[in-house]
Scaffold this motif. Structure first.
Motif, PDB file in Angstrom:
ATOM      1  N   ARG A  95      54.448   1.992  47.764  1.00 16.68           N
ATOM      2  CA  ARG A  95      55.099   2.321  49.045  1.00 16.68           C
ATOM      3  C   ARG A  95      56.378   3.137  48.806  1.00 16.68           C
ATOM      4  NH1 ARG A  95      54.945  -2.647  50.936  1.00 16.68           N
ATOM      5  NH2 ARG A  95      53.068  -2.540  52.228  1.00 16.68           N
ATOM      6  N   HIS A  96      57.126   2.751  47.780  1.00 18.05           N
ATOM      7  CA  HIS A  96      58.376   3.438  47.435  1.00 18.05           C
ATOM      8  C   HIS A  96      58.096   4.900  47.045  1.00 18.05           C
ATOM      9  CE1 HIS A  96      62.288   4.215  45.698  1.00 18.05           C
ATOM     10  NE2 HIS A  96      61.800   4.321  44.482  1.00 18.05           N
ATOM     11  N   LEU A  97      57.062   5.117  46.252  1.00 18.93           N
ATOM     12  CA  LEU A  97      56.733   6.488  45.834  1.00 18.93           C
ATOM     13  C   LEU A  97      56.315   7.342  47.033  1.00 18.93           C
ATOM     14  CD1 LEU A  97      54.800   6.052  42.456  1.00 18.93           C
ATOM     15  CD2 LEU A  97      57.091   6.985  42.799  1.00 18.93           C
ATOM     16  N   VAL A  98      55.562   6.752  47.946  1.00 21.58           N
ATOM     17  CA  VAL A  98      55.134   7.517  49.133  1.00 21.58           C
ATOM     18  C   VAL A  98      56.355   7.872  49.983  1.00 21.58           C
ATOM     19  CG1 VAL A  98      53.804   7.418  51.278  1.00 21.58           C
ATOM     20  CG2 VAL A  98      52.798   6.576  49.144  1.00 21.58           C
ATOM     21  N   ALA A  99      57.286   6.923  50.107  1.00 20.59           N
ATOM     22  CA  ALA A  99      58.493   7.183  50.905  1.00 20.59           C
ATOM     23  C   ALA A  99      59.353   8.269  50.253  1.00 20.59           C
ATOM     24  CB  ALA A  99      59.300   5.889  51.060  1.00 20.59           C
ATOM     25  N   ASP A 100      59.320   8.335  48.932  1.00 17.52           N
ATOM     26  CA  ASP A 100      60.125   9.289  48.170  1.00 17.52           C
ATOM     27  C   ASP A 100      59.492  10.676  48.106  1.00 17.52           C
ATOM     28  OD1 ASP A 100      62.257   9.642  45.918  1.00 17.52           O
ATOM     29  OD2 ASP A 100      60.404  10.335  44.977  1.00 17.52           O
ATOM     30  N   ALA A 101      58.230  10.767  48.556  1.00 19.36           N
ATOM     31  CA  ALA A 101      57.415  11.936  48.194  1.00 19.36           C
ATOM     32  C   ALA A 101      57.917  13.255  48.752  1.00 19.36           C
ATOM     33  CB  ALA A 101      55.973  11.707  48.642  1.00 19.36           C
ATOM     34  N   ALA A 102      58.423  13.252  49.976  1.00 21.31           N
ATOM     35  CA  ALA A 102      58.771  14.528  50.614  1.00 21.31           C
ATOM     36  C   ALA A 102      59.766  15.301  49.754  1.00 21.31           C
ATOM     37  CB  ALA A 102      59.339  14.285  52.011  1.00 21.31           C
ATOM     38  N   THR A 103      60.788  14.593  49.255  1.00 22.76           N
ATOM     39  CA  THR A 103      61.799  15.239  48.416  1.00 22.76           C
ATOM     40  C   THR A 103      61.183  15.778  47.131  1.00 22.76           C
ATOM     41  OG1 THR A 103      63.384  13.649  49.269  1.00 22.76           O
ATOM     42  CG2 THR A 103      64.024  14.864  47.308  1.00 22.76           C
ATOM     43  N   LYS A 104      60.372  14.939  46.479  1.00 26.46           N
ATOM     44  CA  LYS A 104      59.793  15.337  45.191  1.00 26.46           C
ATOM     45  C   LYS A 104      58.871  16.541  45.377  1.00 26.46           C
ATOM     46  CE  LYS A 104      57.139  12.445  42.898  1.00 26.46           C
ATOM     47  NZ  LYS A 104      57.023  11.312  43.803  1.00 26.46           N
ATOM     48  N   ILE A 105      58.100  16.543  46.454  1.00 28.40           N
ATOM     49  CA  ILE A 105      57.172  17.652  46.698  1.00 28.40           C
ATOM     50  C   ILE A 105      57.951  18.930  46.996  1.00 28.40           C
ATOM     51  CG2 ILE A 105      55.453  18.525  48.335  1.00 28.40           C
ATOM     52  CD1 ILE A 105      54.366  15.590  48.459  1.00 28.40           C
ATOM     53  N   ALA A 106      59.037  18.826  47.770  1.00 27.04           N
ATOM     54  CA  ALA A 106      59.844  20.014  48.082  1.00 27.04           C
ATOM     55  C   ALA A 106      60.431  20.612  46.804  1.00 27.04           C
ATOM     56  CB  ALA A 106      60.951  19.656  49.074  1.00 27.04           C
ATOM     57  N   ILE A 107      60.930  19.756  45.909  1.00 24.82           N
ATOM     58  CA  ILE A 107      61.510  20.265  44.661  1.00 24.82           C
ATOM     59  C   ILE A 107      60.415  20.862  43.775  1.00 24.82           C
ATOM     60  CG2 ILE A 107      62.826  19.659  42.589  1.00 24.82           C
ATOM     61  CD1 ILE A 107      64.039  17.326  44.266  1.00 24.82           C
ATOM     62  N   GLY A 108      59.270  20.172  43.712  1.00 19.85           N
ATOM     63  CA  GLY A 108      58.159  20.679  42.906  1.00 19.85           C
ATOM     64  C   GLY A 108      57.659  22.027  43.417  1.00 19.85           C
ATOM     65  N   ASP A 109      57.570  22.175  44.744  1.00 23.29           N
ATOM     66  CA  ASP A 109      57.123  23.454  45.313  1.00 23.29           C
ATOM     67  C   ASP A 109      58.144  24.551  45.024  1.00 23.29           C
ATOM     68  OD1 ASP A 109      54.859  22.239  46.223  1.00 23.29           O
ATOM     69  OD2 ASP A 109      55.447  22.180  48.328  1.00 23.29           O
ATOM     70  N   ALA A 110      59.450  24.209  45.122  1.00 18.94           N
ATOM     71  CA  ALA A 110      60.493  25.201  44.826  1.00 18.94           C
ATOM     72  C   ALA A 110      60.421  25.623  43.357  1.00 18.94           C
ATOM     73  CB  ALA A 110      61.878  24.634  45.155  1.00 18.94           C
ATOM     74  N   LEU A 111      60.139  24.664  42.472  1.00 18.99           N
ATOM     75  CA  LEU A 111      60.004  24.987  41.044  1.00 18.99           C
ATOM     76  C   LEU A 111      58.833  25.940  40.823  1.00 18.99           C
ATOM     77  CD1 LEU A 111      60.631  24.659  38.028  1.00 18.99           C
ATOM     78  CD2 LEU A 111      59.374  22.504  38.042  1.00 18.99           C
ATOM     79  N   LEU A 112      57.732  25.662  41.497  1.00 16.37           N
ATOM     80  CA  LEU A 112      56.550  26.535  41.399  1.00 16.37           C
ATOM     81  C   LEU A 112      56.895  27.945  41.860  1.00 16.37           C
ATOM     82  CD1 LEU A 112      53.876  25.245  40.457  1.00 16.37           C
ATOM     83  CD2 LEU A 112      53.038  25.489  42.794  1.00 16.37           C
ATOM     84  N   ASP A 113      57.605  28.041  42.996  1.00 18.56           N
ATOM     85  CA  ASP A 113      58.009  29.351  43.528  1.00 18.56           C
ATOM     86  C   ASP A 113      58.951  30.073  42.558  1.00 18.56           C
ATOM     87  OD1 ASP A 113      56.567  29.028  45.812  1.00 18.56           O
ATOM     88  OD2 ASP A 113      58.262  28.454  47.075  1.00 18.56           O
ATOM     89  N   ALA A 114      59.773  29.298  41.847  1.00 13.86           N
ATOM     90  CA  ALA A 114      60.792  29.902  40.975  1.00 13.86           C
ATOM     91  C   ALA A 114      60.217  30.282  39.614  1.00 13.86           C
ATOM     92  CB  ALA A 114      61.967  28.949  40.799  1.00 13.86           C
ATOM     93  N   GLY A 115      58.936  30.060  39.419  1.00 13.16           N
ATOM     94  CA  GLY A 115      58.327  30.514  38.165  1.00 13.16           C
ATOM     95  C   GLY A 115      57.791  29.397  37.294  1.00 13.16           C
ATOM     96  N   GLY A 116      58.038  28.134  37.721  1.00 11.92           N
ATOM     97  CA  GLY A 116      57.333  27.037  37.096  1.00 11.92           C
ATOM     98  C   GLY A 116      58.009  26.353  35.931  1.00 11.92           C
ATOM     99  N   ASP A 117      57.207  25.467  35.388  1.00 11.59           N
ATOM    100  CA  ASP A 117      57.646  24.469  34.419  1.00 11.59           C
ATOM    101  C   ASP A 117      57.283  24.997  33.037  1.00 11.59           C
ATOM    102  OD1 ASP A 117      58.300  21.891  33.460  1.00 11.59           O
ATOM    103  OD2 ASP A 117      56.219  21.225  33.694  1.00 11.59           O
TER     104      ASP A 117
END
Lengths: 190, 190
Positions: A95-117
């Motif tokens: 439940r905690h991970l699902v509640a946390d997800a929006a932030t993590k997904i936004a950062i992950g998507d921004a990382l992808l846009d910025a050229g990745g990991d």
């Protein structure tokens, strides 16, 4: 807080780095078009040159934010391995991970846009979190709180699926809770 | 197949339109960078001007493709309302929608990139499919195949969540099947 005429002392540099990461997590975690390295520098109260001294590229900054976030979540999961109620620990952390997800997904998507990991540090940190969730799942299965015929791949797929659905934003809190309740009932032994 | 020196006859125009939609569904449904209106024209064996006569913009083409796909799925759902086993109909159609999801999501994302669903036709068609799934759910609940304390919003959230997870592509077929099995067990009465 710098030595007169010199470079920042090590402790100050460390404090700056932490503050930049805190602010970047907040700024990029909210997502949206306005999130930028400039805004991070401004809100952290440092010059853009200081940001770039610590993180040469936007991708490096986002990667560091994401790694820190995954590592923190992994630490939280590992701390739960000793609790007396492994079922509550597993379902509560899901439940905690699902509640946390929006932030993590936004950062992950921004990382992808910025050229990745590029060197895979975020991917490795993410795999560390996955292993910790696997350990919580094992313990919950040993105590009969989760049916013993499910395996981590489908449990993680459900975690990612419900996280993405919850992060999508147009679900009411009550609907999110009922969605998770169905999944949890599916995971419990009959 | 055109009248000499004139515009295509109505039946030919209709056949052209249908062929353009079939090809566009295929091309944009596969996703990827190479999907373009030019490729649709080429594979449909018509000139780009013919595509633009039927669909003045790429967004209009993608919208028509998506509307047709939603309407077809809605028709399939409605046809299942008369089957003697409403539980099998509901769970089978849920599985069918998840299997279909990658194509629908690729077309929907392309539509978003192309400027979106300006008059809301795709949104209305999507709402029509949702209502039909709601009717299947109602019947499955009436016969006891689905627990009667779940409602359409969370069932649809689970459908969208598992569809997105399945479309993401890095899940093995077996993991997808086990993921759905957990959700279906959660939806069955105890």
């Amino acid at each position: 807080m710098t030595q007169t005429g010199g470079r920042p002392r090590r402790a100050d540099a460390r404090a700056n780095r932490d503050r930049i990461l805190d602010v970047a997590e907040d700024v990029f975690g909210r997502g949206g078009e306005t999130a930028s390295t400039d805004e991070v520098a401004r809100l952290a109260g440092v010059g853009i040159a200081t940001v770039f001294r610590h993180f040469p590229t936007k991708a490096a900054l986002l990667q560091a934010v994401l790694v820190r976030r995954y590592d923190r979540l992994r630490g939280q999961a590992e701390a739960l391995l000793d609790t007396p109620d492994p079922g509550a620990a597993f379902y509560g952390f899901f439940r905690h991970l699902v509640a946390d997800a929006a932030t993590k997904i936004a950062i992950g998507d921004a990382l992808l846009d910025a050229g990745g990991d590029d060197d895979g540090a975020a991917t490795r940190a993410s795999a560390g979190l996955r292993r910790a969730v696997g350990a919580l799942l094992d313990r919950a299965q040993q105590t009969g709180a989760v049916r013993d015929d499910v395996e981590l791949p489908e449990v993680y797929a459900l975690l990612v699926a419900t996280s993405r659905a919850a992060a999508h934003g147009d679900l009411e809190a009550e609907v999110k809770a009922r969605m998770l309740a169905v999944v949890f009932d599916g995971l419990r032994p009959r």
